[in-house]
Design an enzyme around this catalytic site. Structure first.
Site, mmCIF file in Angstrom:
data_model
loop_
_atom_site.group_PDB
_atom_site.id
_atom_site.type_symbol
_atom_site.label_atom_id
_atom_site.label_comp_id
_atom_site.label_asym_id
_atom_site.label_seq_id
_atom_site.Cartn_x
_atom_site.Cartn_y
_atom_site.Cartn_z
ATOM 1 N N GLU A 1 0.780 -1.232 0.000
ATOM 2 C CA GLU A 1 0.000 0.000 0.000
ATOM 3 C C GLU A 1 0.819 1.293 0.000
ATOM 4 O OE1 GLU A 1 -4.281 -0.845 1.888
ATOM 5 O OE2 GLU A 1 -2.714 -0.334 3.316
ATOM 6 N N GLN B 1 15.707 -5.645 12.356
ATOM 7 C CA GLN B 1 16.682 -5.890 11.278
ATOM 8 C C GLN B 1 15.968 -6.244 9.971
ATOM 9 O OE1 GLN B 1 19.848 -8.656 12.345
ATOM 10 N NE2 GLN B 1 19.469 -8.259 14.523
ATOM 11 N N GLY C 1 -21.720 12.191 16.719
ATOM 12 C CA GLY C 1 -22.072 10.861 16.246
ATOM 13 C C GLY C 1 -23.033 10.943 15.076
ATOM 14 N N CYS D 1 -22.009 18.500 19.108
ATOM 15 C CA CYS D 1 -22.585 18.186 17.801
ATOM 16 C C CYS D 1 -23.843 17.327 17.961
ATOM 17 C CB CYS D 1 -21.531 17.565 16.892
ATOM 18 S SG CYS D 1 -21.921 17.862 15.162
ATOM 19 N N GLU E 1 -32.481 13.001 10.639
ATOM 20 C CA GLU E 1 -31.466 11.981 10.376
ATOM 21 C C GLU E 1 -32.013 10.583 10.684
ATOM 22 O OE1 GLU E 1 -27.795 12.931 12.320
ATOM 23 O OE2 GLU E 1 -26.807 11.103 11.673
ATOM 24 N N HIS F 1 -17.293 21.414 17.018
ATOM 25 C CA HIS F 1 -16.401 20.481 17.726
ATOM 26 C C HIS F 1 -15.269 21.242 18.405
ATOM 27 C CE1 HIS F 1 -18.071 16.661 16.262
ATOM 28 N NE2 HIS F 1 -18.443 17.409 15.237
ATOM 29 N N GLU G 1 -13.366 20.368 20.681
ATOM 30 C CA GLU G 1 -12.202 19.523 21.000
ATOM 31 C C GLU G 1 -11.103 19.629 19.949
ATOM 32 O OE1 GLU G 1 -15.123 18.478 19.965
ATOM 33 O OE2 GLU G 1 -15.004 16.696 18.669
HETATM 34 N N1 GLN Z 1 -25.186 13.435 12.752
HETATM 35 C C1 GLN Z 1 -25.259 14.819 13.064
HETATM 36 C C2 GLN Z 1 -25.225 15.696 11.826
HETATM 37 O O1 GLN Z 1 -24.841 15.264 10.777
HETATM 38 C C3 GLN Z 1 -24.160 15.220 14.013
HETATM 39 C C4 GLN Z 1 -22.805 15.129 13.417
HETATM 40 C C5 GLN Z 1 -21.715 15.057 14.441
HETATM 41 O O2 GLN Z 1 -21.969 14.809 15.616
HETATM 42 N N2 GLN Z 1 -20.479 15.270 14.004
HETATM 43 O O3 GLN Z 1 -25.595 16.846 11.894
#
Ligand code: GLN
Length: 557
Positions: A165, A207, A374, A401, A425, A532, A534
Protein backbone atom coordinates in the site's frame (compact mmCIF):
# COMPACT_ATOMS: atom_id res chain seq x y z
CA UNK A 1 16.55 39.19 -32.42
CA UNK A 2 17.97 37.48 -29.40
CA UNK A 3 16.80 38.63 -26.07
CA UNK A 4 19.35 39.48 -23.48
CA UNK A 5 19.11 37.03 -20.65
CA UNK A 6 17.55 38.67 -17.64
CA UNK A 7 20.03 39.67 -14.98
CA UNK A 8 19.37 37.49 -11.97
CA UNK A 9 19.01 39.46 -8.78
CA UNK A 10 21.63 38.45 -6.29
CA UNK A 11 19.92 37.57 -3.08
CA UNK A 12 21.27 35.83 -0.02
CA UNK A 13 21.08 32.10 -0.58
CA UNK A 14 17.96 30.62 1.00
CA UNK A 15 18.84 27.73 3.24
CA UNK A 16 17.48 24.52 1.76
CA UNK A 17 14.24 23.11 3.14
CA UNK A 18 14.86 19.92 5.08
CA UNK A 19 12.60 16.88 4.99
CA UNK A 20 12.20 14.23 7.64
CA UNK A 21 10.25 11.10 6.78
CA UNK A 22 8.92 8.80 9.45
CA UNK A 23 8.19 5.24 8.43
CA UNK A 24 6.98 2.31 10.50
CA UNK A 25 8.82 -0.96 10.88
CA UNK A 26 7.69 -4.33 12.27
CA UNK A 27 4.06 -3.46 13.06
CA UNK A 28 1.50 -0.72 13.33
CA UNK A 29 0.17 0.72 16.55
CA UNK A 30 3.54 1.55 18.05
CA UNK A 31 2.88 5.28 18.12
CA UNK A 32 4.38 6.50 14.86
CA UNK A 33 2.03 9.49 14.86
CA UNK A 34 3.03 10.48 18.34
CA UNK A 35 6.69 9.93 17.44
CA UNK A 36 6.26 12.29 14.47
CA UNK A 37 4.46 14.85 16.63
CA UNK A 38 7.15 14.65 19.29
CA UNK A 39 9.94 15.16 16.77
CA UNK A 40 8.06 18.14 15.35
CA UNK A 41 7.67 19.54 18.85
CA UNK A 42 11.39 19.16 19.63
CA UNK A 43 12.59 20.76 16.42
CA UNK A 44 10.15 23.62 16.89
CA UNK A 45 11.45 24.10 20.42
CA UNK A 46 14.92 24.43 18.95
CA UNK A 47 13.79 27.44 16.99
CA UNK A 48 12.88 25.87 13.65
CA UNK A 49 9.77 26.59 11.65
CA UNK A 50 8.29 23.12 11.40
CA UNK A 51 5.25 21.71 9.69
CA UNK A 52 3.97 18.13 9.81
CA UNK A 53 2.20 16.08 7.16
CA UNK A 54 0.53 12.70 6.96
CA UNK A 55 0.41 10.44 3.94
CA UNK A 56 -2.38 7.91 4.44
CA UNK A 57 -2.35 4.84 2.20
CA UNK A 58 -6.14 4.47 1.89
CA UNK A 59 -8.04 4.76 -1.37
CA UNK A 60 -10.61 6.91 0.46
CA UNK A 61 -10.12 10.44 -0.83
CA UNK A 62 -10.33 11.75 2.73
CA UNK A 63 -10.90 10.23 6.16
CA UNK A 64 -14.50 11.44 6.32
CA UNK A 65 -15.88 8.27 4.76
CA UNK A 66 -14.03 5.90 7.07
CA UNK A 67 -15.85 4.36 9.99
CA UNK A 68 -14.21 5.60 13.19
CA UNK A 69 -14.21 2.13 14.72
CA UNK A 70 -11.90 1.11 11.87
CA UNK A 71 -9.81 4.18 11.42
CA UNK A 72 -10.14 6.16 14.65
CA UNK A 73 -11.34 9.72 15.00
CA UNK A 74 -11.98 11.90 11.99
CA UNK A 75 -10.05 15.10 12.63
CA UNK A 76 -11.35 18.17 10.78
CA UNK A 77 -8.85 20.84 9.83
CA UNK A 78 -9.63 24.54 9.98
CA UNK A 79 -10.15 24.69 6.23
CA UNK A 80 -12.55 21.75 6.39
CA UNK A 81 -10.60 18.70 5.24
CA UNK A 82 -11.54 15.51 7.07
CA UNK A 83 -8.33 13.80 8.09
CA UNK A 84 -6.70 11.18 10.23
CA UNK A 85 -6.37 11.68 13.98
CA UNK A 86 -2.60 12.06 13.64
CA UNK A 87 -3.23 15.53 12.22
CA UNK A 88 -4.78 16.35 15.59
CA UNK A 89 -1.67 15.14 17.36
CA UNK A 90 0.52 17.32 15.15
CA UNK A 91 -1.65 20.36 15.86
CA UNK A 92 -1.57 19.67 19.58
CA UNK A 93 2.18 19.08 19.76
CA UNK A 94 2.98 22.05 17.50
CA UNK A 95 0.25 24.28 18.96
CA UNK A 96 -0.67 25.41 15.48
CA UNK A 97 -3.41 25.02 12.84
CA UNK A 98 -2.41 22.94 9.83
CA UNK A 99 -3.79 23.42 6.31
CA UNK A 100 -5.29 20.71 4.11
CA UNK A 101 -2.22 20.46 1.87
CA UNK A 102 -0.61 18.70 4.86
CA UNK A 103 -2.81 15.61 4.52
CA UNK A 104 -3.11 13.24 1.60
CA UNK A 105 -4.40 9.77 0.89
CA UNK A 106 -3.62 7.43 -1.99
CA UNK A 107 -7.12 8.28 -3.24
CA UNK A 108 -6.55 12.03 -3.23
CA UNK A 109 -3.17 11.67 -4.95
CA UNK A 110 -4.56 9.48 -7.73
CA UNK A 111 -7.60 11.71 -8.09
CA UNK A 112 -5.34 14.73 -8.64
CA UNK A 113 -3.11 12.91 -11.13
CA UNK A 114 -6.11 11.66 -13.09
CA UNK A 115 -7.65 15.13 -13.08
CA UNK A 116 -4.42 16.64 -14.41
CA UNK A 117 -4.34 14.00 -17.13
CA UNK A 118 -7.91 14.89 -18.10
CA UNK A 119 -6.86 18.55 -18.25
CA UNK A 120 -3.99 17.67 -20.62
CA UNK A 121 -1.52 18.92 -18.06
CA UNK A 122 0.89 16.09 -18.86
CA UNK A 123 1.16 17.38 -22.45
CA UNK A 124 0.37 14.09 -24.16
CA UNK A 125 2.91 12.01 -22.26
CA UNK A 126 2.12 8.57 -20.88
CA UNK A 127 1.06 9.06 -17.30
CA UNK A 128 2.55 6.35 -15.14
CA UNK A 129 2.36 5.06 -11.63
CA UNK A 130 6.11 5.75 -11.40
CA UNK A 131 7.17 8.55 -11.52
CA UNK A 132 3.89 10.47 -11.70
CA UNK A 133 2.39 9.30 -8.41
CA UNK A 134 5.57 9.91 -6.32
CA UNK A 135 6.02 13.22 -8.15
CA UNK A 136 2.56 14.35 -7.13
CA UNK A 137 3.40 13.41 -3.53
CA UNK A 138 6.67 15.33 -3.68
CA UNK A 139 5.03 18.38 -5.20
CA UNK A 140 2.52 18.43 -2.33
CA UNK A 141 5.31 18.12 0.23
CA UNK A 142 7.11 21.08 -1.34
CA UNK A 143 3.90 23.08 -1.48
CA UNK A 144 3.22 22.38 2.20
CA UNK A 145 6.72 23.64 3.02
CA UNK A 146 5.99 26.84 1.11
CA UNK A 147 2.55 27.42 2.63
CA UNK A 148 3.92 27.00 6.15
CA UNK A 149 7.17 28.83 5.31
CA UNK A 150 8.76 25.87 7.03
CA UNK A 151 12.45 25.12 7.09
CA UNK A 152 11.74 21.55 8.24
CA UNK A 153 8.88 19.40 6.98
CA UNK A 154 7.98 16.19 8.76
CA UNK A 155 6.18 13.60 6.69
CA UNK A 156 4.69 10.56 8.33
CA UNK A 157 4.07 7.66 5.97
CA UNK A 158 1.10 5.55 7.03
CA UNK A 159 1.41 1.80 7.38
CA UNK A 160 4.60 -0.21 7.80
CA UNK A 161 7.44 -0.93 5.41
CA UNK A 162 7.00 -3.95 3.20
CA UNK A 163 3.31 -3.33 2.49
CA UNK A 164 2.09 -2.94 -1.07
CA UNK A 165 0.00 0.00 0.00
CA UNK A 166 2.68 2.55 0.79
CA UNK A 167 5.34 1.52 -1.69
CA UNK A 168 4.81 4.57 -3.94
CA UNK A 169 5.20 6.89 -0.98
CA UNK A 170 8.48 5.21 -0.09
CA UNK A 171 9.53 5.69 -3.71
CA UNK A 172 8.78 9.41 -3.16
CA UNK A 173 11.31 9.39 -0.30
CA UNK A 174 13.94 7.75 -2.48
CA UNK A 175 13.34 10.14 -5.33
CA UNK A 176 13.36 13.28 -3.15
CA UNK A 177 16.52 12.11 -1.44
CA UNK A 178 18.26 11.47 -4.72
CA UNK A 179 17.39 15.03 -5.84
CA UNK A 180 18.25 16.61 -2.48
CA UNK A 181 20.94 14.50 -0.86
CA UNK A 182 21.78 15.94 2.53
CA UNK A 183 18.34 17.49 2.96
CA UNK A 184 16.39 14.33 3.68
CA UNK A 185 16.43 12.24 6.84
CA UNK A 186 14.57 8.99 7.36
CA UNK A 187 13.41 7.84 10.75
CA UNK A 188 12.08 4.36 11.32
CA UNK A 189 9.76 3.86 14.25
CA UNK A 190 10.30 0.21 15.01
CA UNK A 191 9.28 -2.22 17.72
CA UNK A 192 11.41 -4.51 19.85
CA UNK A 193 9.36 -7.29 21.36
CA UNK A 194 10.23 -8.93 24.67
CA UNK A 195 8.65 -12.40 24.29
CA UNK A 196 7.31 -13.53 27.64
CA UNK A 197 8.79 -17.01 27.28
CA UNK A 198 12.40 -15.78 27.16
CA UNK A 199 12.17 -12.32 28.71
CA UNK A 200 14.81 -10.95 26.34
CA UNK A 201 14.42 -7.99 24.01
CA UNK A 202 14.69 -9.07 20.37
CA UNK A 203 16.18 -6.95 17.60
CA UNK A 204 15.60 -9.33 14.69
CA UNK A 205 12.21 -7.96 13.55
CA UNK A 206 13.81 -4.50 13.33
CA UNK A 207 16.68 -5.89 11.28
CA UNK A 208 14.18 -7.45 8.88
CA UNK A 209 12.24 -4.21 8.60
CA UNK A 210 15.39 -2.25 7.79
CA UNK A 211 16.35 -4.82 5.17
CA UNK A 212 12.88 -4.62 3.63
CA UNK A 213 13.11 -0.84 3.50
CA UNK A 214 16.60 -1.15 2.01
CA UNK A 215 15.21 -3.16 -0.90
CA UNK A 216 13.29 -0.02 -1.94
CA UNK A 217 16.49 2.03 -2.01
CA UNK A 218 15.81 3.84 1.27
CA UNK A 219 17.82 3.45 4.47
CA UNK A 220 16.91 4.83 7.87
CA UNK A 221 19.24 7.38 9.45
CA UNK A 222 17.62 7.07 12.84
CA UNK A 223 15.79 4.20 14.49
CA UNK A 224 13.29 4.90 17.22
CA UNK A 225 13.26 1.66 19.16
CA UNK A 226 9.84 1.34 20.75
CA UNK A 227 9.55 -1.26 23.44
CA UNK A 228 8.02 -2.05 26.80
CA UNK A 229 11.23 -1.05 28.55
CA UNK A 230 14.28 1.05 27.66
CA UNK A 231 16.67 -0.37 25.08
CA UNK A 232 20.07 -1.14 26.57
CA UNK A 233 23.47 -0.35 25.11
CA UNK A 234 24.08 -3.93 23.97
CA UNK A 235 20.94 -3.97 21.83
CA UNK A 236 21.58 -0.50 20.52
CA UNK A 237 24.99 -1.72 19.32
CA UNK A 238 23.43 -4.75 17.72
CA UNK A 239 20.86 -2.66 15.85
CA UNK A 240 23.56 -0.20 14.82
CA UNK A 241 25.76 -2.96 13.42
CA UNK A 242 23.09 -4.90 11.55
CA UNK A 243 21.01 -1.95 10.42
CA UNK A 244 23.88 0.27 9.42
CA UNK A 245 23.03 3.27 11.60
CA UNK A 246 25.21 5.04 14.12
CA UNK A 247 24.78 3.66 17.62
CA UNK A 248 23.84 7.11 18.94
CA UNK A 249 21.11 7.22 16.28
CA UNK A 250 19.26 4.35 17.94
CA UNK A 251 16.82 6.09 20.23
CA UNK A 252 15.30 4.23 23.13
CA UNK A 253 11.53 4.75 23.36
CA UNK A 254 10.01 2.73 26.20
CA UNK A 255 6.28 2.75 27.00
CA UNK A 256 5.33 5.85 29.01
CA UNK A 257 2.32 6.88 31.08
CA UNK A 258 1.51 9.87 28.94
CA UNK A 259 2.25 10.61 25.30
CA UNK A 260 3.19 14.16 26.31
CA UNK A 261 6.27 12.81 28.13
CA UNK A 262 7.68 11.48 24.87
CA UNK A 263 9.50 14.57 23.59
CA UNK A 264 11.27 14.77 26.96
CA UNK A 265 12.22 11.09 26.79
CA UNK A 266 13.57 11.49 23.27
CA UNK A 267 15.79 14.30 24.45
CA UNK A 268 17.44 11.97 26.96
CA UNK A 269 18.86 10.20 23.90
CA UNK A 270 19.41 13.58 22.16
CA UNK A 271 17.13 12.78 19.27
CA UNK A 272 16.79 16.36 18.05
CA UNK A 273 20.57 16.82 17.97
CA UNK A 274 20.96 13.57 16.04
CA UNK A 275 18.38 14.74 13.50
CA UNK A 276 19.92 18.17 13.08
CA UNK A 277 23.34 16.57 12.56
CA UNK A 278 21.89 14.21 9.96
CA UNK A 279 20.44 17.16 8.10
CA UNK A 280 23.63 19.21 8.36
CA UNK A 281 21.97 21.85 10.53
CA UNK A 282 23.70 23.66 13.41
CA UNK A 283 23.13 22.17 16.86
CA UNK A 284 24.24 25.06 19.08
CA UNK A 285 20.78 26.29 19.95
CA UNK A 286 19.31 24.17 22.73
CA UNK A 287 15.65 23.18 22.97
CA UNK A 288 13.43 25.57 24.90
CA UNK A 289 11.03 23.13 26.54
CA UNK A 290 10.02 25.31 29.50
CA UNK A 291 6.34 25.62 28.64
CA UNK A 292 6.07 21.97 27.63
CA UNK A 293 7.76 20.79 30.84
CA UNK A 294 5.39 22.94 32.87
CA UNK A 295 2.41 21.36 31.11
CA UNK A 296 3.81 17.85 31.61
CA UNK A 297 4.49 18.38 35.30
CA UNK A 298 0.95 19.76 35.69
CA UNK A 299 -0.35 16.53 34.20
CA UNK A 300 1.15 14.36 36.93
CA UNK A 301 -1.25 13.23 39.67
CA UNK A 302 -1.52 14.28 43.25
CA UNK A 303 -4.55 16.48 42.66
CA UNK A 304 -8.23 16.15 43.39
CA UNK A 305 -10.02 13.86 40.99
CA UNK A 306 -12.77 14.92 38.60
CA UNK A 307 -14.81 12.05 37.16
CA UNK A 308 -16.15 12.53 33.68
CA UNK A 309 -18.28 10.01 31.79
CA UNK A 310 -18.16 10.09 28.01
CA UNK A 311 -21.25 8.41 26.59
CA UNK A 312 -20.72 7.35 23.00
CA UNK A 313 -21.74 4.63 20.60
CA UNK A 314 -18.38 3.73 19.13
CA UNK A 315 -16.66 2.30 22.18
CA UNK A 316 -16.95 -1.41 21.70
CA UNK A 317 -15.09 -3.44 19.12
CA UNK A 318 -15.45 -7.13 19.92
CA UNK A 319 -14.01 -7.55 23.39
CA UNK A 320 -12.03 -4.32 23.20
CA UNK A 321 -12.83 -0.76 24.19
CA UNK A 322 -11.88 1.84 21.62
CA UNK A 323 -11.30 5.27 23.04
CA UNK A 324 -9.39 6.45 19.96
CA UNK A 325 -12.66 7.30 18.29
CA UNK A 326 -13.06 10.29 20.59
CA UNK A 327 -9.36 11.01 20.99
CA UNK A 328 -9.55 14.79 20.75
CA UNK A 329 -12.46 14.93 23.22
CA UNK A 330 -10.50 12.91 25.75
CA UNK A 331 -7.40 15.04 25.31
CA UNK A 332 -9.42 18.24 25.59
CA UNK A 333 -10.87 17.09 28.94
CA UNK A 334 -7.37 16.29 30.18
CA UNK A 335 -5.86 19.65 29.18
CA UNK A 336 -8.60 21.55 30.98
CA UNK A 337 -8.38 19.35 34.05
CA UNK A 338 -4.61 19.84 34.25
CA UNK A 339 -5.07 23.57 33.92
CA UNK A 340 -7.46 23.45 36.87
CA UNK A 341 -4.97 21.28 38.78
CA UNK A 342 -7.34 18.33 38.75
CA UNK A 343 -6.73 14.69 37.89
CA UNK A 344 -9.25 13.62 35.26
CA UNK A 345 -10.75 10.17 35.56
CA UNK A 346 -12.51 9.52 32.28
CA UNK A 347 -14.90 6.61 31.81
CA UNK A 348 -16.16 5.41 28.45
CA UNK A 349 -19.75 4.31 28.61
CA UNK A 350 -21.49 2.75 25.59
CA UNK A 351 -24.76 4.60 25.04
CA UNK A 352 -26.59 1.37 24.19
CA UNK A 353 -26.22 0.46 27.86
CA UNK A 354 -28.62 3.24 28.84
CA UNK A 355 -31.45 2.08 26.65
CA UNK A 356 -32.47 0.28 29.84
CA UNK A 357 -33.43 3.11 32.19
CA UNK A 358 -32.48 1.00 35.20
CA UNK A 359 -28.83 1.64 34.36
CA UNK A 360 -29.17 5.40 34.52
CA UNK A 361 -28.54 5.62 38.22
CA UNK A 362 -24.93 4.55 37.56
CA UNK A 363 -24.44 8.08 36.24
CA UNK A 364 -24.65 9.40 39.81
CA UNK A 365 -21.01 8.46 40.39
CA UNK A 366 -19.80 10.95 37.82
CA UNK A 367 -19.14 14.64 38.28
CA UNK A 368 -19.96 15.43 34.69
CA UNK A 369 -21.29 13.74 31.55
CA UNK A 370 -20.30 14.42 27.95
CA UNK A 371 -22.04 13.17 24.82
CA UNK A 372 -19.73 13.60 21.82
CA UNK A 373 -20.49 13.74 18.09
CA UNK A 374 -22.07 10.86 16.25
CA UNK A 375 -24.22 9.71 13.37
CA UNK A 376 -27.22 7.50 12.81
CA UNK A 377 -29.63 5.64 15.00
CA UNK A 378 -27.44 3.26 17.04
CA UNK A 379 -27.47 4.11 20.72
CA UNK A 380 -29.51 7.29 20.43
CA UNK A 381 -32.33 6.17 22.73
CA UNK A 382 -29.63 5.58 25.34
CA UNK A 383 -28.18 9.03 24.77
CA UNK A 384 -31.59 10.69 25.06
CA UNK A 385 -32.20 8.83 28.34
CA UNK A 386 -28.82 9.97 29.65
CA UNK A 387 -29.50 13.58 28.73
CA UNK A 388 -32.91 13.52 30.40
CA UNK A 389 -31.37 12.02 33.51
CA UNK A 390 -28.50 14.51 33.83
CA UNK A 391 -30.80 17.44 33.08
CA UNK A 392 -33.23 16.41 35.81
CA UNK A 393 -30.52 15.42 38.29
CA UNK A 394 -28.49 18.54 37.65
CA UNK A 395 -25.34 16.66 36.67
CA UNK A 396 -23.16 18.93 34.52
CA UNK A 397 -23.64 18.13 30.85
CA UNK A 398 -21.62 18.98 27.78
CA UNK A 399 -23.07 17.92 24.41
CA UNK A 400 -21.00 18.12 21.26
CA UNK A 401 -22.58 18.19 17.80
CA UNK A 402 -24.93 15.18 17.96
CA UNK A 403 -24.74 15.63 21.73
CA UNK A 404 -26.16 19.14 21.28
CA UNK A 405 -28.80 18.12 18.75
CA UNK A 406 -30.01 15.33 21.04
CA UNK A 407 -30.05 17.69 24.04
CA UNK A 408 -32.32 20.04 22.09
CA UNK A 409 -34.47 17.09 21.02
CA UNK A 410 -34.73 15.78 24.58
CA UNK A 411 -35.81 19.24 25.76
CA UNK A 412 -38.39 19.45 22.98
CA UNK A 413 -39.82 16.05 23.88
CA UNK A 414 -39.77 16.16 27.65
CA UNK A 415 -40.02 19.83 28.57
CA UNK A 416 -41.85 21.44 25.66
CA UNK A 417 -43.83 18.17 25.34
CA UNK A 418 -43.76 18.07 21.58
CA UNK A 419 -45.11 14.65 20.73
CA UNK A 420 -43.51 12.56 18.00
CA UNK A 421 -40.48 14.86 17.77
CA UNK A 422 -37.32 13.58 16.11
CA UNK A 423 -34.28 14.44 14.11
CA UNK A 424 -34.60 14.13 10.35
CA UNK A 425 -31.47 11.98 10.38
CA UNK A 426 -33.39 9.20 12.12
CA UNK A 427 -37.04 9.61 11.31
CA UNK A 428 -37.68 11.96 8.38
CA UNK A 429 -41.39 11.18 8.64
CA UNK A 430 -41.81 12.33 12.24
CA UNK A 431 -44.45 15.06 12.76
CA UNK A 432 -41.97 17.41 14.37
CA UNK A 433 -38.46 17.55 12.98
CA UNK A 434 -36.90 19.61 15.75
CA UNK A 435 -33.53 18.81 14.21
CA UNK A 436 -33.76 19.08 10.45
CA UNK A 437 -31.47 18.71 7.51
CA UNK A 438 -29.66 21.91 6.55
CA UNK A 439 -31.10 23.41 3.36
CA UNK A 440 -27.83 23.24 1.47
CA UNK A 441 -27.49 19.55 2.36
CA UNK A 442 -30.75 18.34 0.84
CA UNK A 443 -29.32 17.97 -2.63
CA UNK A 444 -26.24 16.13 -1.38
CA UNK A 445 -28.39 13.62 0.46
CA UNK A 446 -30.78 13.18 -2.50
CA UNK A 447 -27.86 12.54 -4.85
CA UNK A 448 -25.97 10.42 -2.36
CA UNK A 449 -23.10 12.85 -2.66
CA UNK A 450 -21.74 12.16 0.78
CA UNK A 451 -17.94 12.49 0.65
CA UNK A 452 -16.58 15.79 1.97
CA UNK A 453 -19.94 17.52 1.63
CA UNK A 454 -20.98 18.18 5.24
CA UNK A 455 -20.73 21.66 6.71
CA UNK A 456 -17.02 21.39 7.42
CA UNK A 457 -14.29 23.48 8.97
CA UNK A 458 -14.13 26.82 10.75
CA UNK A 459 -17.11 29.18 10.94
CA UNK A 460 -17.71 32.18 13.20
CA UNK A 461 -20.45 32.39 15.81
CA UNK A 462 -21.74 35.33 17.81
CA UNK A 463 -22.31 34.84 21.53
CA UNK A 464 -25.06 36.44 23.60
CA UNK A 465 -23.75 38.42 26.53
CA UNK A 466 -24.19 37.05 30.00
CA UNK A 467 -24.40 33.45 28.75
CA UNK A 468 -22.30 30.58 30.08
CA UNK A 469 -20.61 30.47 26.68
CA UNK A 470 -19.63 34.13 26.53
CA UNK A 471 -18.35 34.02 30.11
CA UNK A 472 -16.24 30.96 29.29
CA UNK A 473 -14.80 32.36 26.08
CA UNK A 474 -14.60 35.94 27.33
CA UNK A 475 -15.42 36.96 23.77
CA UNK A 476 -18.34 38.17 21.69
CA UNK A 477 -17.38 36.28 18.58
CA UNK A 478 -15.67 32.93 18.24
CA UNK A 479 -14.51 30.66 15.45
CA UNK A 480 -14.96 26.91 15.76
CA UNK A 481 -14.70 23.86 13.49
CA UNK A 482 -17.78 21.99 12.31
CA UNK A 483 -18.80 18.66 10.81
CA UNK A 484 -22.53 18.15 10.41
CA UNK A 485 -25.47 17.95 8.01
CA UNK A 486 -28.33 18.68 10.40
CA UNK A 487 -29.24 21.72 12.45
CA UNK A 488 -31.76 22.97 14.99
CA UNK A 489 -34.92 23.61 12.98
CA UNK A 490 -35.54 27.38 13.19
CA UNK A 491 -39.32 26.80 13.35
CA UNK A 492 -39.02 25.43 16.90
CA UNK A 493 -36.70 28.03 18.40
CA UNK A 494 -39.44 30.20 19.87
CA UNK A 495 -41.13 27.26 21.58
CA UNK A 496 -37.86 25.95 22.96
CA UNK A 497 -36.81 29.35 24.24
CA UNK A 498 -40.19 29.99 25.80
CA UNK A 499 -39.55 26.99 28.06
CA UNK A 500 -36.08 28.16 29.09
CA UNK A 501 -33.56 26.80 26.58
CA UNK A 502 -31.22 29.57 25.45
CA UNK A 503 -29.48 29.71 22.11
CA UNK A 504 -26.43 31.62 23.25
CA UNK A 505 -24.34 31.19 20.12
CA UNK A 506 -25.58 31.76 16.58
CA UNK A 507 -24.08 32.14 13.13
CA UNK A 508 -23.49 35.85 12.39
CA UNK A 509 -26.63 35.96 10.18
CA UNK A 510 -28.62 34.53 13.10
CA UNK A 511 -29.76 31.54 11.04
CA UNK A 512 -27.88 28.66 12.62
CA UNK A 513 -28.05 27.73 16.30
CA UNK A 514 -24.47 27.03 17.37
CA UNK A 515 -24.83 26.83 21.16
CA UNK A 516 -27.73 25.83 23.38
CA UNK A 517 -27.65 26.17 27.15
CA UNK A 518 -29.80 26.21 30.25
CA UNK A 519 -29.42 29.23 32.54
CA UNK A 520 -27.18 28.63 35.57
CA UNK A 521 -30.16 29.29 37.85
CA UNK A 522 -31.77 26.12 36.45
CA UNK A 523 -28.78 23.82 36.07
CA UNK A 524 -25.10 23.98 37.14
CA UNK A 525 -23.89 23.42 33.56
CA UNK A 526 -25.97 22.29 30.63
CA UNK A 527 -24.35 23.30 27.36
CA UNK A 528 -24.55 21.88 23.87
CA UNK A 529 -22.48 23.04 20.93
CA UNK A 530 -23.10 22.35 17.24
CA UNK A 531 -19.36 22.55 16.54
CA UNK A 532 -16.40 20.48 17.73
CA UNK A 533 -14.46 22.51 20.29
CA UNK A 534 -12.20 19.52 21.00
CA UNK A 535 -10.49 20.08 17.65
CA UNK A 536 -8.98 23.32 18.89
CA UNK A 537 -8.03 22.24 22.40
CA UNK A 538 -4.28 22.26 22.88
CA UNK A 539 -1.99 21.20 25.72
CA UNK A 540 -0.56 24.70 25.99
CA UNK A 541 -3.91 26.32 25.25
CA UNK A 542 -6.82 24.37 26.77
CA UNK A 543 -10.28 25.06 25.39
CA UNK A 544 -12.34 27.53 27.46
CA UNK A 545 -15.62 25.60 27.15
CA UNK A 546 -14.01 22.35 28.25
CA UNK A 547 -12.42 24.20 31.13
CA UNK A 548 -15.82 25.64 32.11
CA UNK A 549 -17.39 22.17 31.91
CA UNK A 550 -14.67 20.45 33.94
CA UNK A 551 -14.74 23.25 36.52
CA UNK A 552 -18.52 23.07 36.85
CA UNK A 553 -18.30 19.28 37.15
CA UNK A 554 -15.76 19.53 39.94
CA UNK A 555 -17.71 22.21 41.77
CA UNK A 556 -21.22 20.76 41.43
CA UNK A 557 -22.49 18.80 44.45
N1 GLN B 1 -25.19 13.44 12.75
C1 GLN B 1 -25.26 14.82 13.06
C2 GLN B 1 -25.23 15.70 11.83
O1 GLN B 1 -24.84 15.26 10.78
C3 GLN B 1 -24.16 15.22 14.01
C4 GLN B 1 -22.80 15.13 13.42
C5 GLN B 1 -21.72 15.06 14.44
O2 GLN B 1 -21.97 14.81 15.62
N2 GLN B 1 -20.48 15.27 14.00
O3 GLN B 1 -25.59 16.85 11.89
Amino acid sequence: MTKKPKQKKTTAKQPATKYIFIVGGVMSGVGKGVASSSIANLLQSRGHKVTAMKVDPYINVDAGTMNPTEHGEVFVLKDGLETDQDMGNYERFLNTDLPSINYMTTGSVYQAVIQKERNLEYGGKNVQVVPDIPNEVISRIKKAAKVAKADIVLIEIGGTVGEYENILFIEAIRSLKSDHPGDVAVVMASYLPVPGSIGEMKTKPTQHAVRTLGSTGVRPDIIIARSKVAVDRKRKEKIAKFCDVKVENVISAPDVDSIYDIPLHYEEDQLSTRLLETLGLPTRKKADLKAWKKFVSGSKGGHDVVKIAVVGKYFSSGDFVLSDVYLSVLEAIKFSAYKLKLTPEISYLPSQHFEDKKNLKNLKKYDGVLVPGGFGITGIEGKLNVIEYVRKNKIPYFGICYGMQLAVLEFAKNVVKIKNASTEEINPKADHLVIGVMDEQRENIAENNMGGTMRLGAYPAVLSSGSIASKAYRAKEIVERHRHRYEVNPNYIEKLEARGLRFSGKSPDGRLMEIAELPVEDHPFFVGVQFHPELQARPLDPHPLFTAFVKASYEAD
